[in-house]
Design a protein around this motif. Sequence first.
Motif: not given
Length: 324
Positions: A243-256
Amino acid sequence: MNAQQPVITLLDTGHKVSIRGLSVVNDNIVWASGSSGSVAKSIDGGKTFTWMTVAGYEKRDFRDIEAFDANTAIIMGIAEPAVILKTKDGGNSWYKVFEDTTKGMFLDAMDFNKKGKGMVVGDPINKNAFLAATENGGDSWEVVKNNYKYAIPSMSEGEAFFASSGTNIKFKDDRGDISVFFTSGGKKSRLFIINECYDTLPIIQGKESTGANSIDVWKNKAVIVGGDFANDKDTTANCVLVNLKKGSFTHPQTPPHGYRSCVIYVNKKTLVTCGTSGVDVSYDGGINWQLISPLSFHVVQKAKDGKAIFLAGGRGKIAKLTLK
């Protein structure tokens, strides 16, 4: 479940070439570049490809390509001397627009906007990331120095950039200002936005084979993929949603489903990623990914002006992806 499954159609294969550069101008014009000085071009939507070897560069590896139309394209040769070549006659002839003979020089990726402004990123020289910029469609380049506009990032030991798909840099100017995003890998993996740096990128890192390989940006969101190319079915922290606005990072629930060397936004919600262990699609903005093919590809690109999606990889493999 999706009623209609995506379809990957192989268009060209069997050439002894590893393709990592791919540029799709529109639904008809596709350019690709790779090892052994090779460039391929289609002007009929991939039905037929014309293969060419760039004279004088038969042993060079062109890891990235940017095409502007059926006649005009730029290719990037990675290692010392690093070169960037341009054609204006459909690939019949190429001329040099950039060369750097610095010891250790290794270009990794380049990106352009629609007005011909662009930037190329390379592995660190004297512990600083290498950047060069163009404002005229690649006709001339200027090595970027620390100044009021840019701050050249200092790199950590074992940190560099992967030249796996030509997509670890993204040049955007639709966010109200010019933003260049690029992401490193290796023993340390970080996200850089010109004059900003995120040291805490939550992607697998610590070995030479780990880290971020590719980034794409959609307005105030970005997606980064990578993993461990030495263990290409490992899904550990191989994708990060930003999230570029918040500068935050998350992981997918189901990754590649494994190491991925390239990722693209098709639209706000639909994304495609590929790597040596397969191709995944997400229909919910990158939260959940589904494996649609175990076929190995290095790079995926969508038409800049159109809807067509193409993939390319080892053994001269070029394919078209049709989504539901």
